[in-house]
Design an enzyme around this catalytic site. Sequence first.
Site, PDB file in Angstrom:
ATOM      1  N   ARG A  64      -8.850 -25.501  43.672  1.00  0.00           N
ATOM      2  CA  ARG A  64      -8.720 -25.119  44.912  1.00  0.00           C
ATOM      3  C   ARG A  64      -8.798 -23.557  45.046  1.00  0.00           C
ATOM      4  O   ARG A  64      -9.537 -22.887  45.964  1.00  0.00           O
ATOM      5  CB  ARG A  64      -7.840 -25.863  46.001  1.00  0.00           C
ATOM      6  CG  ARG A  64      -7.965 -26.961  46.168  1.00  0.00           C
ATOM      7  CD  ARG A  64      -9.049 -27.661  46.695  1.00  0.00           C
ATOM      8  NE  ARG A  64     -10.388 -27.869  46.215  1.00  0.00           N
ATOM      9  CZ  ARG A  64     -10.686 -28.813  45.292  1.00  0.00           C
ATOM     10  NH1 ARG A  64      -9.806 -29.873  45.105  1.00  0.00           N
ATOM     11  NH2 ARG A  64     -11.871 -28.911  44.884  1.00  0.00           N
ATOM     12  N   GLU A 121     -11.988 -22.261  44.187  1.00  0.00           N
ATOM     13  CA  GLU A 121     -12.977 -22.389  45.097  1.00  0.00           C
ATOM     14  C   GLU A 121     -12.686 -21.574  46.407  1.00  0.00           C
ATOM     15  O   GLU A 121     -14.059 -21.003  46.881  1.00  0.00           O
ATOM     16  CB  GLU A 121     -12.759 -23.994  45.624  1.00  0.00           C
ATOM     17  CG  GLU A 121     -13.660 -24.510  46.691  1.00  0.00           C
ATOM     18  CD  GLU A 121     -13.303 -26.188  47.026  1.00  0.00           C
ATOM     19  OE1 GLU A 121     -14.274 -26.789  46.767  1.00  0.00           O
ATOM     20  OE2 GLU A 121     -12.313 -26.242  47.631  1.00  0.00           O
ATOM     21  N   SER A 134      -5.082  -4.091  42.651  1.00  0.00           N
ATOM     22  CA  SER A 134      -4.287  -4.169  41.581  1.00  0.00           C
ATOM     23  C   SER A 134      -3.545  -5.473  41.456  1.00  0.00           C
ATOM     24  O   SER A 134      -3.016  -5.973  42.187  1.00  0.00           O
ATOM     25  CB  SER A 134      -3.211  -3.227  41.372  1.00  0.00           C
ATOM     26  OG  SER A 134      -2.320  -3.193  40.145  1.00  0.00           O
TER      27      SER A 134
END
Length: 155
Positions: free
Chosen positions: A95, A98, A121
């Site tokens: 997820r 995604e 960073s």
Amino acid sequence: MPHSNISRAPRQHLTERVLQAKTAKNLTWAGLAEGTGLSVVYVTAALLGQHPLPQAVAEVVAERLGLDRDAVAELQTIPLRGNVEDVSSDPTIYRFHEMVQVYGTTLKALVHEQFGDGIISAINFKLDIKKVDDPEGGERAVITLDGKFLPYKPF
């Protein structure tokens, strides 16, 4: 003197020992991090092989987990970071992949518009996760990624 791994194997082996001990002793990540002066996120990432721990913290968590002196030394070693060779099929990790697939270009565009040409960073970085009630029922996860902006510099 800091030592560094050139292979993931030592930390992967130690991570398995950490997870077995954590389960056997019914410990939580928060309990392991308690009193160390470090965040639960950082200690968890370290115990999962992504960061070294200061000696005092390595000794505390190793004692809580029942790990030996070799484990204390390995917990202080700078790991070869990153443990996913390709996209994980674990649903929780996927997820996040995604989310970056869907919102990555949006995040990039907004970062560049607001900050200029550079990166956020992952070294000078903080991560936090909170569980909050969803007004529509259930619960929501609020994840905060807090990284220092580092501009590219012409040379």
